[in-house]
Write an enzyme that holds these catalytic residues in place. Structure first.
Site, PDB file in Angstrom:
ATOM      1  N   ASN A 393      35.119  66.745  53.736  1.00 55.35           N
ATOM      2  CA  ASN A 393      35.589  68.104  53.987  1.00 55.35           C
ATOM      3  C   ASN A 393      35.101  68.635  55.324  1.00 55.35           C
ATOM      4  OD1 ASN A 393      36.469  70.790  53.786  1.00 55.35           O
ATOM      5  ND2 ASN A 393      36.138  70.838  51.589  1.00 55.35           N
ATOM      6  N   ASP A 394      33.825  68.987  55.396  1.00 57.32           N
ATOM      7  CA  ASP A 394      33.294  69.597  56.613  1.00 57.32           C
ATOM      8  C   ASP A 394      33.436  68.690  57.836  1.00 57.32           C
ATOM      9  OD1 ASP A 394      32.469  71.868  55.155  1.00 57.32           O
ATOM     10  OD2 ASP A 394      30.626  70.851  54.561  1.00 57.32           O
ATOM     11  N   VAL A 395      33.349  67.378  57.640  1.00 59.47           N
ATOM     12  CA  VAL A 395      33.371  66.449  58.779  1.00 59.47           C
ATOM     13  C   VAL A 395      34.766  66.234  59.329  1.00 59.47           C
ATOM     14  CG1 VAL A 395      31.299  65.266  57.993  1.00 59.47           C
ATOM     15  CG2 VAL A 395      33.538  64.411  57.276  1.00 59.47           C
ATOM     16  N   THR A 396      35.789  66.842  58.686  1.00 60.73           N
ATOM     17  CA  THR A 396      37.165  66.751  59.183  1.00 60.73           C
ATOM     18  C   THR A 396      37.727  68.114  59.553  1.00 60.73           C
ATOM     19  OG1 THR A 396      38.110  66.953  56.954  1.00 60.73           O
ATOM     20  CG2 THR A 396      37.579  64.722  57.731  1.00 60.73           C
ATOM     21  N   ALA A 434      29.273  73.172  53.467  1.00 60.54           N
ATOM     22  CA  ALA A 434      28.869  74.179  54.443  1.00 60.54           C
ATOM     23  C   ALA A 434      29.361  75.574  54.055  1.00 60.54           C
ATOM     24  CB  ALA A 434      29.388  73.820  55.834  1.00 60.54           C
TER      25      ALA A 434
END
Length: 464
Positions: A393-396, A434
């Protein structure tokens, strides 16, 4: 056992620990690295027990506690699921810190046993070493407990901040230094207990303001702290095995933390001291009602993949929770039979600890030459037909590049949105760890696959 022979065996165990770190630097040699570490630790423990040379009641108690601790460790190792590995690591770090505190207390209360002097007349150098070991160990203990609670979901993963937090941390740091100096001058027992109590408090205050997106860095940092605590106690006890092991763990953890911060475009000191991401935006949910979302099913995903020439898999924590790595490997094997080129893209902080995704993929026997780090594969997304995001999620999240108010702004992300088609497997539109909404959900080229990651992947394989 003579001192020279003892030193030789400790040196051998130290060499094995170095070989272990070398082996753990690559998934291909990680099993060998673990084997070296086990042998090195067995030698260090065995030699330490033999060096006692006094087979008294205390020796019997030592063996009993070793058997109890070893049995608990073995039970946990066999039973723990891979999804719980991050909090397990945090829990173990807390035990290392607490052990350092206990040994430091024992050395302070019984200095004559360790040849450090007598109560009230401890050698200054030894007093400094045991004070630093106790302080770092106490910080590691409570900090690791907070990390465990956050990772386990027993405590909010969002940053916890309050006015004057930085000044309070600074003041407590100065107090710790002052207590050590005053302790060296007076050697009063209450000062030592005060030092440990303040250090316990600092450990809590250092970790609570750190947000979920930075948790892999926290795990690595606490690993470093536990190493330095062990090294400090090693100097106190004049134990070369503790010094070598502590220095290796401390330095490797610090280097890993720095590398991860650099890979995330973060300041190491901001993450460690400030709790990066402590903004109001992190606790707000972006309104989704007016944003259109395209959703599909396994047949839609299978059609896109089967007609693609290249597919990039982006695994995340959702894959770990669903234990979907084996189903993913089966799907990829089916795609390869259809002539589709498949690669895996790993973000430095995907999951909840360093290397989390690599470990899961290795468990499913994914070939190492198909797994690429962010900097090696990010340019390939522009030429990719399909990006299959499974639980990341956050890393994309593209807002890391576009929204200066976002708590993840500036963090390098996987450029998934540049792919011709994005298949995003997720149970719902809920935000990531996050605490922010992912703009990728609403892109024109994104097809949301709302389902359990493992079941969806298995259904896609059947459709293929």
């Amino acid at each position: 056992m003579s001192a020279n022979l003892l030193a030789i065996f400790y040196l051998i165990s130290g060499v094995l620990f170095i070989l272990a770190l070398r082996g753990l630097s690559s998934p291909e040699t990680s099993r060998q690295g673990n084997f070296f570490a086990i042998i090195g630790m067995a030698i260090a423990i065995g030699v330490t027990i033999i060096s006692i040379g006094n087979f008294s009641t205390g020796f019997i108690f030592l063996l009993i506690f070793l058997i109890i601790g070893g049995s608990i460790g073995a039970f946990i190792a066999f039973k723990i699921p891979m999804t719980a590995m991050p909090e397990l690591v945090a829990g173990f770090h807390s035990l290392v810190g607490l052990a350092a505190v206990f040994v430091a207390i024992s050395a302070f209360l019984n200095p004559d046993v360790f040849n450090l002097g007598s109560p009230g007349k401890i050698k200054i150098a030894s007093l400094i070493e045991m004070s630093l070991g106790a302080a770092i160990g106490a910080i590691t203990f409570t900090g690791s407990i907070i990390a465990f609670l956050k990772l386990r979901g027993l405590m909010s993963g969002s940053p916890i901040t309050f006015t004057g937090q930085h000044l309070l941390n600074l003041a407590l740091g100065i107090i710790i230094v002052g207590l050590i100096i005053y302790l060296c001058n007076t050697q009063q027992e209450y000062l030592y207990w005060s030092l440990i109590a303040v250090s316990f408090l600092v450990g809590i205050l250092l970790i609570i303001p750190i947000g979920g997106a930075d948790m892999p860095v926290v795990i690595s940092m606490l690993n470093s702290y536990s190493g330095w605590a062990a090294a400090g106690i090693g100097f106190t006890l004049e134990n070369s095995a503790l010094i070598i092991t502590g220095a290796l763990v401390g330095s490797s953890g610090a280097i890993l933390s720095y590398i991860m911060c650099k890979g995330m475009n973060r300041s190491f000191f901001n993450v460690i001291l400030g709790g990066w991401g402590a903004t109001e935006e992190s606790s707000k949910s972006i309104s989704k009602e007016q944003k259109p979302v395209k959703s599909g099913n396994a047949d839609d995903a299978a059609f896109l993949m089967k007609n693609a020439s290249s597919v990039i898999i982006v695994p995340g924590y959702g894959m770990a929770v669903a234990q979907a790595q084996h189903a993913l490997r089966e799907m990829v094997d089916t795609l390869k039979k259809n002539g589709v080129k498949v690669s895996y893209a790993i973000h430095p902080v995907a999951g909840r600890m360093p290397g989390h995704m690599n470990v899961l993929l290795a468990e499913a026997n994914v070939p190492y030459d198909e797994v690429f780090e962010l900097e090696d594969i990010n340019n390939d997304f522009a030429n990719c037909d399909v990006a299959y995001v499974i639980g990341a999620n956050d890393v994309t999240n593209p807002v890391a590049k576009t929204d200066p108010q976002s708590p993840i702004y500036g963090m390098p992300i996987l450029d998934v949105e540049k792919s011709k088609s994005v298949l995003f497997v997720k149970r719902s539109l809920s935000p990531g760890y996050a605490g922010i909404d992912n703009d990728l959900f609403y892109r024109e080229n994104t097809l949301m696959l709302f389902a359990d990651a493992k079941k969806m992947t298995e259904d896609i394989t059947k459709s293929l």
